[in-house]
Design a protein around this motif. Structure first.
Motif, PDB file in Angstrom:
ATOM      1  N   GLY A  76     -41.323 -25.839 -20.920  1.00  8.79           N
ATOM      2  CA  GLY A  76     -42.567 -25.128 -21.181  1.00  8.79           C
ATOM      3  C   GLY A  76     -42.661 -24.763 -22.649  1.00  8.79           C
ATOM      4  O   GLY A  76     -41.637 -24.561 -23.318  1.00  8.79           O
ATOM      5  N   VAL A  77     -43.892 -24.700 -23.148  1.00 13.26           N
ATOM      6  CA  VAL A  77     -44.118 -24.439 -24.574  1.00 13.26           C
ATOM      7  C   VAL A  77     -45.321 -23.515 -24.738  1.00 13.26           C
ATOM      8  O   VAL A  77     -46.371 -23.719 -24.113  1.00 13.26           O
ATOM      9  N   GLY A  78     -45.174 -22.495 -25.577  1.00 16.04           N
ATOM     10  CA  GLY A  78     -46.286 -21.632 -25.965  1.00 16.04           C
ATOM     11  C   GLY A  78     -46.465 -21.700 -27.474  1.00 16.04           C
ATOM     12  O   GLY A  78     -45.484 -21.547 -28.214  1.00 16.04           O
ATOM     13  N   VAL A  79     -47.673 -21.959 -27.920  1.00 13.66           N
ATOM     14  CA  VAL A  79     -47.965 -22.110 -29.347  1.00 13.66           C
ATOM     15  C   VAL A  79     -48.950 -21.031 -29.772  1.00 13.66           C
ATOM     16  O   VAL A  79     -50.075 -20.971 -29.259  1.00 13.66           O
ATOM     17  N   TRP A  80     -48.536 -20.174 -30.689  1.00 12.21           N
ATOM     18  CA  TRP A  80     -49.357 -19.052 -31.150  1.00 12.21           C
ATOM     19  C   TRP A  80     -49.608 -19.135 -32.646  1.00 12.21           C
ATOM     20  O   TRP A  80     -48.837 -19.749 -33.379  1.00 12.21           O
ATOM     21  N   THR A  81     -50.688 -18.504 -33.092  1.00 14.86           N
ATOM     22  CA  THR A  81     -50.870 -18.224 -34.513  1.00 14.86           C
ATOM     23  C   THR A  81     -50.926 -16.707 -34.660  1.00 14.86           C
ATOM     24  O   THR A  81     -51.439 -16.005 -33.792  1.00 14.86           O
ATOM     25  N   CYS A  82     -50.364 -16.219 -35.762  1.00 19.63           N
ATOM     26  CA  CYS A  82     -50.249 -14.774 -35.956  1.00 19.63           C
ATOM     27  C   CYS A  82     -51.519 -14.209 -36.589  1.00 19.63           C
ATOM     28  O   CYS A  82     -52.371 -14.955 -37.075  1.00 19.63           O
ATOM     29  N   PRO A  83     -51.677 -12.896 -36.593  1.00 14.29           N
ATOM     30  CA  PRO A  83     -52.923 -12.293 -37.088  1.00 14.29           C
ATOM     31  C   PRO A  83     -53.252 -12.613 -38.545  1.00 14.29           C
ATOM     32  O   PRO A  83     -54.411 -12.563 -38.935  1.00 14.29           O
ATOM     33  N   THR A  84     -52.247 -12.943 -39.341  1.00 17.12           N
ATOM     34  CA  THR A  84     -52.514 -13.250 -40.751  1.00 17.12           C
ATOM     35  C   THR A  84     -52.984 -14.681 -40.954  1.00 17.12           C
ATOM     36  O   THR A  84     -53.379 -15.050 -42.052  1.00 17.12           O
ATOM     37  N   GLY A  85     -52.933 -15.490 -39.879  1.00 16.24           N
ATOM     38  CA  GLY A  85     -53.385 -16.872 -40.003  1.00 16.24           C
ATOM     39  C   GLY A  85     -54.895 -16.949 -40.178  1.00 16.24           C
ATOM     40  O   GLY A  85     -55.651 -16.196 -39.585  1.00 16.24           O
ATOM     41  N   THR A  86     -55.331 -17.863 -41.036  1.00 14.27           N
ATOM     42  CA  THR A  86     -56.762 -18.057 -41.308  1.00 14.27           C
ATOM     43  C   THR A  86     -57.189 -19.430 -40.827  1.00 14.27           C
ATOM     44  O   THR A  86     -56.534 -20.430 -41.128  1.00 14.27           O
ATOM     45  N   HIS A  87     -58.276 -19.476 -40.069  1.00 18.05           N
ATOM     46  CA  HIS A  87     -58.750 -20.766 -39.574  1.00 18.05           C
ATOM     47  C   HIS A  87     -59.379 -21.568 -40.709  1.00 18.05           C
ATOM     48  O   HIS A  87     -60.300 -21.107 -41.376  1.00 18.05           O
ATOM     49  N   LEU A 154     -45.689 -11.678 -25.691  1.00 13.92           N
ATOM     50  CA  LEU A 154     -46.450 -10.429 -25.591  1.00 13.92           C
ATOM     51  C   LEU A 154     -45.580  -9.208 -25.870  1.00 13.92           C
ATOM     52  O   LEU A 154     -46.069  -8.195 -26.389  1.00 13.92           O
ATOM     53  N   ALA A 155     -44.293  -9.292 -25.560  1.00 11.18           N
ATOM     54  CA  ALA A 155     -43.389  -8.183 -25.902  1.00 11.18           C
ATOM     55  C   ALA A 155     -43.311  -8.006 -27.413  1.00 11.18           C
ATOM     56  O   ALA A 155     -43.283  -6.876 -27.928  1.00 11.18           O
ATOM     57  N   ILE A 156     -43.307  -9.114 -28.143  1.00 10.78           N
ATOM     58  CA  ILE A 156     -43.303  -9.060 -29.610  1.00 10.78           C
ATOM     59  C   ILE A 156     -44.625  -8.507 -30.127  1.00 10.78           C
ATOM     60  O   ILE A 156     -44.668  -7.656 -31.022  1.00 10.78           O
ATOM     61  N   ILE A 157     -45.724  -8.975 -29.527  1.00 15.87           N
ATOM     62  CA  ILE A 157     -47.054  -8.520 -29.939  1.00 15.87           C
ATOM     63  C   ILE A 157     -47.196  -7.015 -29.695  1.00 15.87           C
ATOM     64  O   ILE A 157     -47.721  -6.284 -30.556  1.00 15.87           O
ATOM     65  N   ASP A 158     -46.730  -6.547 -28.543  1.00 16.32           N
ATOM     66  CA  ASP A 158     -46.815  -5.114 -28.247  1.00 16.32           C
ATOM     67  C   ASP A 158     -45.938  -4.298 -29.193  1.00 16.32           C
ATOM     68  O   ASP A 158     -46.319  -3.200 -29.619  1.00 16.32           O
ATOM     69  N   ALA A 159     -44.759  -4.818 -29.529  1.00 21.44           N
ATOM     70  CA  ALA A 159     -43.869  -4.099 -30.443  1.00 21.44           C
ATOM     71  C   ALA A 159     -44.497  -3.959 -31.822  1.00 21.44           C
ATOM     72  O   ALA A 159     -44.241  -2.975 -32.538  1.00 21.44           O
ATOM     73  N   GLU A 160     -45.345  -4.919 -32.192  1.00 21.85           N
ATOM     74  CA  GLU A 160     -46.030  -4.876 -33.484  1.00 21.85           C
ATOM     75  C   GLU A 160     -47.395  -4.199 -33.387  1.00 21.85           C
ATOM     76  O   GLU A 160     -48.104  -4.095 -34.389  1.00 21.85           O
ATOM     77  N   ARG A 195     -65.666 -25.450 -19.472  1.00 23.92           N
ATOM     78  CA  ARG A 195     -66.216 -24.140 -19.814  1.00 23.92           C
ATOM     79  C   ARG A 195     -65.112 -23.076 -19.788  1.00 23.92           C
ATOM     80  O   ARG A 195     -65.046 -22.246 -18.884  1.00 23.92           O
ATOM     81  N   PRO A 196     -64.225 -23.108 -20.776  1.00 21.25           N
ATOM     82  CA  PRO A 196     -63.177 -22.088 -20.826  1.00 21.25           C
ATOM     83  C   PRO A 196     -63.764 -20.701 -21.072  1.00 21.25           C
ATOM     84  O   PRO A 196     -64.906 -20.557 -21.514  1.00 21.25           O
ATOM     85  N   TRP A 197     -62.945 -19.684 -20.786  1.00 19.74           N
ATOM     86  CA  TRP A 197     -63.360 -18.308 -21.016  1.00 19.74           C
ATOM     87  C   TRP A 197     -62.524 -17.680 -22.117  1.00 19.74           C
ATOM     88  O   TRP A 197     -61.297 -17.802 -22.131  1.00 19.74           O
ATOM     89  N   ALA A 198     -63.206 -17.032 -23.050  1.00 19.27           N
ATOM     90  CA  ALA A 198     -62.521 -16.240 -24.065  1.00 19.27           C
ATOM     91  C   ALA A 198     -61.971 -14.979 -23.404  1.00 19.27           C
ATOM     92  O   ALA A 198     -62.658 -14.344 -22.601  1.00 19.27           O
ATOM     93  N   MET A 199     -60.723 -14.630 -23.747  1.00 23.47           N
ATOM     94  CA  MET A 199     -60.092 -13.450 -23.152  1.00 23.47           C
ATOM     95  C   MET A 199     -59.382 -12.648 -24.243  1.00 23.47           C
ATOM     96  O   MET A 199     -58.820 -13.200 -25.178  1.00 23.47           O
ATOM     97  N   TRP A 200     -59.404 -11.337 -24.089  1.00 21.34           N
ATOM     98  CA  TRP A 200     -58.904 -10.419 -25.116  1.00 21.34           C
ATOM     99  C   TRP A 200     -57.911  -9.437 -24.504  1.00 21.34           C
ATOM    100  O   TRP A 200     -58.112  -8.947 -23.392  1.00 21.34           O
ATOM    101  N   ARG A 201     -56.854  -9.143 -25.247  1.00 19.82           N
ATOM    102  CA  ARG A 201     -55.855  -8.154 -24.821  1.00 19.82           C
ATOM    103  C   ARG A 201     -55.713  -7.106 -25.926  1.00 19.82           C
ATOM    104  O   ARG A 201     -55.286  -7.411 -27.030  1.00 19.82           O
ATOM    105  N   GLU A 202     -56.086  -5.901 -25.588  1.00 18.32           N
ATOM    106  CA  GLU A 202     -56.094  -4.809 -26.566  1.00 18.32           C
ATOM    107  C   GLU A 202     -54.670  -4.414 -26.958  1.00 18.32           C
ATOM    108  O   GLU A 202     -53.746  -4.477 -26.152  1.00 18.32           O
ATOM    109  N   ARG A 203     -54.506  -4.012 -28.197  1.00 16.13           N
ATOM    110  CA  ARG A 203     -53.201  -3.539 -28.657  1.00 16.13           C
ATOM    111  C   ARG A 203     -52.800  -2.261 -27.921  1.00 16.13           C
ATOM    112  O   ARG A 203     -53.648  -1.535 -27.391  1.00 16.13           O
ATOM    113  N   VAL A 204     -51.509  -2.000 -27.892  1.00 11.88           N
ATOM    114  CA  VAL A 204     -50.967  -0.882 -27.114  1.00 11.88           C
ATOM    115  C   VAL A 204     -51.623   0.443 -27.491  1.00 11.88           C
ATOM    116  O   VAL A 204     -52.022   1.232 -26.623  1.00 11.88           O
ATOM    117  N   SER A 205     -51.787   0.692 -28.763  1.00 13.00           N
ATOM    118  CA  SER A 205     -52.286   2.002 -29.215  1.00 13.00           C
ATOM    119  C   SER A 205     -53.751   2.218 -28.895  1.00 13.00           C
ATOM    120  O   SER A 205     -54.248   3.353 -29.007  1.00 13.00           O
TER     121      SER A 205
END
Length: 211
Positions: A76-87, A154-160, A195-205
């Motif tokens: 299995g593979v998960g590919v992410w871009t971090c918040p500082t990445g620019t499209h 997501l554990a890394i994302i929540d920690a940040e 027809r994919p759906w955009a989905m959002w996960r709010e930061r912990v704080s």
């Protein structure tokens, strides 16, 4: 079971195997079929080069590709871009653009570039982690491997204390993402027949004490 797999960041040497697993995982993916201009299953030989480009275009060197292994093999593979990445779109990647053309053909690369720009326009303006691709080898589905990959990052994302965003291509995957804290936002109108759906996960704080 997911407990039998280990999740770690991918190493550069994992690129070829990770691309192969993604190509096998996305044979029946409607958005990929539309991007490639196909009407049936996507042969892995047709998409492996594309996934290799996606991995090496930034996520792999940045350390934001996660792999799940069973007995040493990537499943299995998960590919992410971090918040500082620019499209910047496919056209903005001068180094790998020729590889995209070799993988997709000129017309396919142009179609993929247009689609990439349309999809990017749906993303929230607020900086967030972005799940670019998540795939599990077909013979290992239903064992919680995709969820294990998600929980790892997501554990890394929540920690940040960061937000996260993705596009869910199927109702089944959407339900998994909802259980992981993502909320549906709106459909992404970028592909004919998909027809994919955009989905959002709010930061912990910003969750008001909710998980």
């Amino acid at each position: 079971p997911a407990s039998a797999c280990s999740v770690t960041p991918a190493a550069p040497a994992d690129a070829s195997e990770a691309a192969r697993v993604l190509a096998e995982a996305f044979q029946d993916d409607a958005p990929l079929r539309a991007t490639l201009g196909l009407h049936g299953p996507v042969p892995p030989s047709r998409s492996a080069g594309l996934f290799a480009c996606i991995l090496e275009d930034g996520p792999l060197p940045s350390g934001t590709v996660d792999v799940a292994r069973i007995d040493g093999r990537i499943v299995g593979v998960g590919v992410w871009t971090c918040p500082t990445g620019t499209h910047v779109g496919l056209r903005g990647h001068a180094r790998t653009l020729p590889r995209y053309v070799r993988a997709l053909g000129l017309s396919g690369a142009l179609r993929a570039a247009r689609t990439d720009d349309v999809v990017a326009a749906h993303r929230p303006q607020r900086p967030s982690w972005y799940l670019k691709v998540l795939g599990v080898a077909p013979e290992h589905r239903g064992r919680g491997i995709g969820t294990a990959l998600m929980r790892y990052r997501l554990a890394i994302i929540d920690a940040e204390d960061d937000d996260a965003y993705l596009e869910s291509s199927t109702p089944e995957s959407g339900r998994v993402y909802e259980r992981l804290g993502f909320t549906p936002m709106r459909p992404v109108e970028a592909w004919e027949g998909a027809r994919p759906w955009a989905m959002w996960r709010e930061r912990v704080s910003h969750r008001g004490g909710q998980d």
